[in-house]
Scaffold this active site. Structure first.
Site, short mmCIF file in Angstrom:
data_model
loop_
_atom_site.label_atom_id
_atom_site.label_comp_id
_atom_site.label_asym_id
_atom_site.label_seq_id
_atom_site.Cartn_x
_atom_site.Cartn_y
_atom_site.Cartn_z
CE LYS A 1 -4.26 -2.22 0.06
NZ LYS A 1 -3.56 -3.76 0.04
C1 LIG Z 1 -10.15 -2.89 -1.63
C2 LIG Z 1 -9.13 -3.59 -0.45
N1 LIG Z 1 -10.00 -3.62 0.83
C3 LIG Z 1 -9.37 -4.13 1.82
C4 LIG Z 1 -8.34 -4.93 1.82
C5 LIG Z 1 -7.60 -5.58 2.96
O1 LIG Z 1 -6.64 -4.93 3.59
P1 LIG Z 1 -5.63 -5.63 4.44
O2 LIG Z 1 -4.84 -6.53 3.80
O3 LIG Z 1 -4.81 -4.28 5.22
O4 LIG Z 1 -6.41 -6.45 5.59
C6 LIG Z 1 -7.53 -4.73 0.72
C7 LIG Z 1 -6.27 -5.58 0.40
O5 LIG Z 1 -5.52 -5.50 -0.53
C8 LIG Z 1 -8.04 -4.24 -0.55
O6 LIG Z 1 -7.44 -4.41 -1.84
#
Ligand SMILES: Cc1ncc(COP(=O)(O)O)c(C=O)c1O
Length: 402
Positions: A200
């Site tokens: 990210k």
């Molecule tokens: C659109 C979206 N929402 C939520 C998430 C979840 O993030 P995390 O990996 O921090 O749980 C991701 C992960 O890539 C994502 O692409």
């Protein structure tokens, strides 16, 4: 390093544009990040403590949000928001088909029903008109996704949700630092969930944060996110003598450790530079690809400030003799890494029993059939960008229709 600019694609027997693979993504970690994590390791306090507290404060200062809660992931952030808002069996939550599975898992884990609203093709976020059509007496929340680094049409979504008293919880996993009419995401809906996963814009390796302007919600999120306990371990340790705590509800364990937070602090200190670099790479990719009629380039929606977490091109089927999947294979042969964001939720057989039957999502399906995420990361060089441009162009020319 480029080895050949000849026009025959590698998949058709030519020499790859690159001798060494260009990864789809590389984390922007430097010695200041390494030193900060090492210092925390040496400090003796590894789990959530002073660094996590400092990260929450600094994130709040940056985003201008009154309550910021550091958590172990964006997935947990969204789950906690649903739980804290009382989302449960019989409720519906409207979200996007073009998202990662965990947006929908956050709804399902609370026993509620996900209702998908089709996307629109400018921001790749939910179409406000489609959201309006999905609202029912059972709608308990709306969870739009700020896809790829740019905001969805959040002002229009709030304009329909607020009068109906429906809370909006934003999935801003991709979009830390994105703005709408100058305002940073994080302060629009009832709560916003960010991801600090390794790929990210700002990373803690694994981690995330929730922002909200609602103090009661913030307190509930903290309680739910740490075993339902009235005090976390750092406040018990640092407040000498205050060993006592009460369990108030059955909670979860979603705290962010100081090791992760230390990385987050150094990343946050250079976030503006990291975002500028992403923008510079996106601009350079646009210049490298502007003459290639076989692909459609991503755009910044008017009023938006994109953070270019992803650079998604869409192939034009009418201009090519190959489809998206073959295009990806051809890019791989050129040693250019790619990805697809995302397989739509309604295309996963697993989710079918949970979705309203008979609904179609033509914009999301068209997007999915044509999308390719090209490499974009802060350390991408001019040569890397040129290689991507050369690879896409030579494939498009070789497989041109007609
Ligand atoms: C659109 C979206 N929402 C939520 C998430 C979840 O993030 P995390 O990996 O921090 O749980 C991701 C992960 O890539 C994502 O692409």
């Amino acid at each position: 390093m480029s080895v050949s600019r000849s026009s025959l694609p590698a998949i058709a027997g030519g020499t790859p544009v690159r001798a060494k693979p260009l990864p789809f993504f590389r984390a922007a970690v430097d010695e200041s990040d390494v030193a900060a994590v090492a210092e925390t390791l040496r400090s003796g306090w590894l789990t959530s403590g002073p660094k996590a507290v400092e990260l929450e404060k600094r994130l709040g200062d940056y985003l201008g949000t009154s309550h910021t809660i550091a958590v172990s992931s964006c997935s947990e952030a969204m789950f906690l928001c649903m739980k804290a808002l009382g989302v449960g069996p019989g409720d519906e939550v409207i979200t996007s088909p073009i998202t990662f599975a965990s947006t929908v898992h956050a709804i399902l884990h609370n026993g509620a029903t996900p209702v998908l609203a089709d996307i629109e093709s400018d921001t790749f976020g939910v179409d406000p008109a489609a959201v309006r059509a999905c609202v029912s007496p059972r709608t308990k929340a709306i969870m739009p996704v700020h896809f790829g680094g740019q905001a969805c049409r959040i002002e229009e979504i709030l304009a329909l949700a607020d009068p109906a008293g429906i809370p909006v919880v934003e999935d801003a996993a991709h979009s830390f630092g994105a703005r709408v009419h100058g305002r940073l995401l994080g302060g629009f809906g009832r709560a916003t969930a960010f991801s600090f996963y390794a790929t990210k814009n700002l990373t803690t390796a694994e981690g995330g944060a929730i922002t909200t302007g609602d103090e009661v919600l913030a307190q509930r999120l903290r309680l739910l996110g740490y075993h339902g306990m009235s005090r976390d371990s750092w406040s018990r340790y640092s407040d000498k003598g205050s060993w006592y705590y009460q369990v108030q509800i059955p909670g979860y364990k979603c705290n962010l450790s100081d090791l992760h937070a230390a990385l987050g602090l150094t990343q946050l200190s250079k976030i503006d530079h990291l975002l500028e670099r992403r923008r510079a790479v996106a601009d350079a990719l646009a210049r490298a690809l502007e003459g290639c009629a076989a692909v459609e380039l991503p755009r910044e929606y008017p009023g938006n400030r994109h953070t270019w977490h992803l650079y998604v091109i869409r192939v034009r089927p009418e201009a090519l003799r190959i489809g998206r999947d073959e295009f990806i294979q051809a890019l791989r042969a050129e040693n250019v890494g790619t990805s697809v964001h995302f397989i739509p939720i309604h295309r996963h057989p697993f989710f079918a029993p949970y979705l309203r039957p008979g609904r179609t999502f033509p914009v999301a399906d068209d997007y999915y059939a044509r999308c390719i995420s090209l490499p974009i990361f802060p350390d991408m060089t001019d040569d890397d960008v040129r290689d991507v441009g050369d690879a896409v162009t030579r494939i498009a020319e070789h497989f041109r229709a007609g």
